[in-house]
Structures are given as C-alpha cells and as structure tokens.
Design an enzyme around this catalytic site. Sequence first.
Site, mmCIF file in Angstrom:
data_model
loop_
_atom_site.group_PDB
_atom_site.id
_atom_site.type_symbol
_atom_site.label_atom_id
_atom_site.label_comp_id
_atom_site.label_asym_id
_atom_site.label_seq_id
_atom_site.Cartn_x
_atom_site.Cartn_y
_atom_site.Cartn_z
ATOM 1 N N ASP A 17 0.832 -1.211 0.000
ATOM 2 C CA ASP A 17 0.000 0.000 0.000
ATOM 3 C C ASP A 17 0.866 1.260 0.000
ATOM 4 O O ASP A 17 1.990 1.254 0.501
ATOM 5 C CB ASP A 17 -0.914 -0.018 1.238
ATOM 6 C CG ASP A 17 -2.057 0.977 1.104
ATOM 7 O OD1 ASP A 17 -2.394 1.372 -0.024
ATOM 8 O OD2 ASP A 17 -2.627 1.358 2.161
ATOM 9 N N HIS A 34 2.263 3.371 -8.982
ATOM 10 C CA HIS A 34 2.037 1.950 -9.266
ATOM 11 C C HIS A 34 3.197 1.371 -10.080
ATOM 12 O O HIS A 34 3.628 0.245 -9.869
ATOM 13 C CB HIS A 34 0.721 1.748 -10.022
ATOM 14 C CG HIS A 34 -0.499 2.163 -9.246
ATOM 15 N ND1 HIS A 34 -0.697 1.815 -7.933
ATOM 16 C CD2 HIS A 34 -1.583 2.900 -9.600
ATOM 17 C CE1 HIS A 34 -1.858 2.310 -7.507
ATOM 18 N NE2 HIS A 34 -2.404 2.982 -8.500
ATOM 19 N N LEU A 128 10.807 -20.305 -5.119
ATOM 20 C CA LEU A 128 9.770 -19.505 -4.461
ATOM 21 C C LEU A 128 8.399 -19.688 -5.130
ATOM 22 O O LEU A 128 8.311 -19.696 -6.360
ATOM 23 C CB LEU A 128 10.165 -18.023 -4.536
ATOM 24 C CG LEU A 128 9.138 -17.017 -4.017
ATOM 25 C CD1 LEU A 128 9.101 -17.022 -2.489
ATOM 26 C CD2 LEU A 128 9.469 -15.603 -4.514
HETATM 27 C C1 IPE Z 1 -5.458 -2.711 -0.055
HETATM 28 O O1 IPE Z 1 -5.153 -1.372 -0.206
HETATM 29 C C2 IPE Z 1 -5.466 -3.407 -1.381
HETATM 30 C C3 IPE Z 1 -4.172 -3.513 -2.069
HETATM 31 C C4 IPE Z 1 -3.024 -3.100 -1.658
HETATM 32 C C5 IPE Z 1 -4.222 -4.198 -3.312
HETATM 33 P P1 IPE Z 1 -6.280 -0.230 -0.316
HETATM 34 O O2 IPE Z 1 -5.544 1.032 -0.500
HETATM 35 O O3 IPE Z 1 -7.272 -0.601 -1.334
HETATM 36 O O4 IPE Z 1 -6.963 -0.315 1.133
HETATM 37 P P2 IPE Z 1 -7.849 0.749 1.912
HETATM 38 O O5 IPE Z 1 -8.900 1.192 0.965
HETATM 39 O O6 IPE Z 1 -6.948 1.871 2.309
HETATM 40 O O7 IPE Z 1 -8.365 0.008 3.102
HETATM 41 C C1 IPE Z 2 -1.741 0.201 -3.338
HETATM 42 O O1 IPE Z 2 -1.481 1.557 -3.348
HETATM 43 C C2 IPE Z 2 -1.951 -0.350 -4.710
HETATM 44 C C3 IPE Z 2 -3.327 -0.767 -5.008
HETATM 45 C C4 IPE Z 2 -4.335 -0.747 -4.178
HETATM 46 C C5 IPE Z 2 -3.583 -1.243 -6.348
HETATM 47 P P1 IPE Z 2 -2.659 2.624 -3.320
HETATM 48 O O2 IPE Z 2 -3.027 2.941 -4.725
HETATM 49 O O3 IPE Z 2 -3.764 2.170 -2.455
HETATM 50 O O4 IPE Z 2 -1.914 3.865 -2.676
HETATM 51 P P2 IPE Z 2 -2.501 4.885 -1.612
HETATM 52 O O5 IPE Z 2 -3.010 4.089 -0.448
HETATM 53 O O6 IPE Z 2 -3.602 5.630 -2.309
HETATM 54 O O7 IPE Z 2 -1.346 5.748 -1.259
HETATM 55 MG MG MG Z 3 -4.134 2.417 -0.471
#
Ligand code: IPE
Ligand code: IPE
Ligand code: MG
Length: 251
Positions: A17, A34, A128
């Site tokens: 995240d 990303h 792995l």
């Molecule tokens: C969780 O992250 C999902 C992934 C990393 C794929 P999110 O960014 O979607 O989670 P919330 O919305 O902050 O809980």
């Molecule tokens: C996690 O990073 C990746 C996915 C959920 C695909 P985020 O896109 O949720 O990044 P933040 O949480 O907005 O910083």
């Molecule tokens: Mg996120």
Amino acid sequence: MPESPTSLPRHVAIIMDGNGRWAKKRLLPRYAGHKVGVESVRKIVTHCTQQGIEVLTLFAFSSENWQRPQREVNLLMDLFLLSLRNEARRLHKNNVRLKIIGERKAFPDKLQRRIDEVEALTQHNTGLTLVVAANYGGRWDIAQAAQKLAEQVQAGLIKLEDITSAQLAPHLCLTDLPAPDLFIRTGGEQRISNFLLWQLAYTELYFTPILWPDFNQTAFEEALEAFASRQRRFGRTGDQVEQQNHLEKNS
Ligand code: IPE
Ligand code: IPE
Ligand code: MG
C-alpha cells in the site's frame, strides 16, 4: 544448531500500500506510483528467493479496488498485463512458481489468457511460490469455499452436522501452502482491508509507514528481524513454547 522455529518465515503475505501517496508527494499521477511499485515487487521477489522463503503472497488488487476511478482501474489492468509479459521469463529462469488467486473471471480476456499461460509455464518450478492476489477479497474466498462445501452436502457426500473448519479449509485459496507466518502492510494503515481473513488467523502482523515504492531490501530485513523476535504461542503459554523450543534445539 537448528534455527529457532520462528527465525525465518516460510510464508510472507504483503499488502503493498501507498503507491498513490508516493506519487502525490512528488506531484506525479497515481499511476507513476504503481509503476515504481512494480520495481519494489521485483526487488522483494529476488530477496525472498535469495533468503529461501518458500511463499510470498502479494495483494495487488482487491475486490473493492474496482470502485476507483475507471481510468486508474484500466491503468492497473494494463500494468498487470505488462508486468506478466515482462516478468514471466525472468520468474521462470529464477525457478519461481507463479499463482494468481482471486476471481479472475472479471478480468479482460487477454489478461486471463496471460495468467493461464504464466501459471502453466512456471507450474513445475520448485523455488519460491509467488502468489498474486488479484480481484481477491477474504470474504469472497470464504463464501466461495462455503459454496463448494454446500455442493458436497447437496450431493450427499458429507453431512451437514459433520461440517467443521477442517472441512471448509481445503476449499479456500492457499490451502495447499503453509499458512502465512508474517503479514506486512506498508503505507502506514493498520488494517486488513479484506485480505486473507481466514488464513491470517495466527499470522504475525507487521505495519510500516514506508510507502510501497520505497520498500526495499533493508525495510524487508527489518520486518524479518521483528518477526524473529516474536514469540508465537498459538494459544499456549509462553513457558510451554520455551520448553518445546528447548527440546527441539537439543534433539
Ligand atoms: C489494499 O489497499 C489493497 C491492495 C493493496 C491491493 P487499499 O488502498 O485498497 O486499502 P484501503 O482502501 O486503504 O483500506
Ligand atoms: C496500493 O497503493 C496499490 C493498489 C491498491 C492497487 P494505493 O493505490 O492504495 O496507494 P494509496 O493508499 O492511495 O497511497
Ligand atoms: Mg491504499
């Protein structure tokens, strides 16, 4: 001397995240975060391979992430497809077995085909096991397992009163793999966000404020160190655990 049973996790599960915030801080579009996040994946996969970790499960796209702006969803799908294309050969060369968990029916056809191809290419690899959770949700996982179990009841193969957690477990994702020992969430949030709800029952949880694109080998080592210092009791007392560790060391 044998290693203490908790020193190296067999299975690490990560919520990657913070990509969006990483990009925002740099006044870049979220997509840039990303993209750099994929590089972190590459680094951590290499590190797990070198360390002899057996399974790495990465949360790439949750069943709730469809709610993001269509443009971001499309870009994430494109990046997933591109990464599978670019990484397949390298993964195979490094003896990595790739598995995708989640409801793949919702993905574009060419992505589904690519997933099938990479899984088939790497299925006999013995290094792995890399599990990518895509369109995955812990609640979906439990519901689909319950559905399979209900089918068996309907077919008269098992009795309703015989259902225990042991009957449900074989129908869940990751059932053929050791349970996650260590869970890592980057990006500072301290929540599970519908990741592996059932499978994390006894997993050690580790949260770090580091944003996923900044997560590197040093940060991963820190998580492994934190894990090694935990005492996993599985419901027993600390004394019982110490006694067992002592016996194992001297056997
Ligand atoms: C969780 O992250 C999902 C992934 C990393 C794929 P999110 O960014 O979607 O989670 P919330 O919305 O902050 O809980
Ligand atoms: C996690 O990073 C990746 C996915 C959920 C695909 P985020 O896109 O949720 O990044 P933040 O949480 O907005 O910083
Ligand atoms: Mg996120």
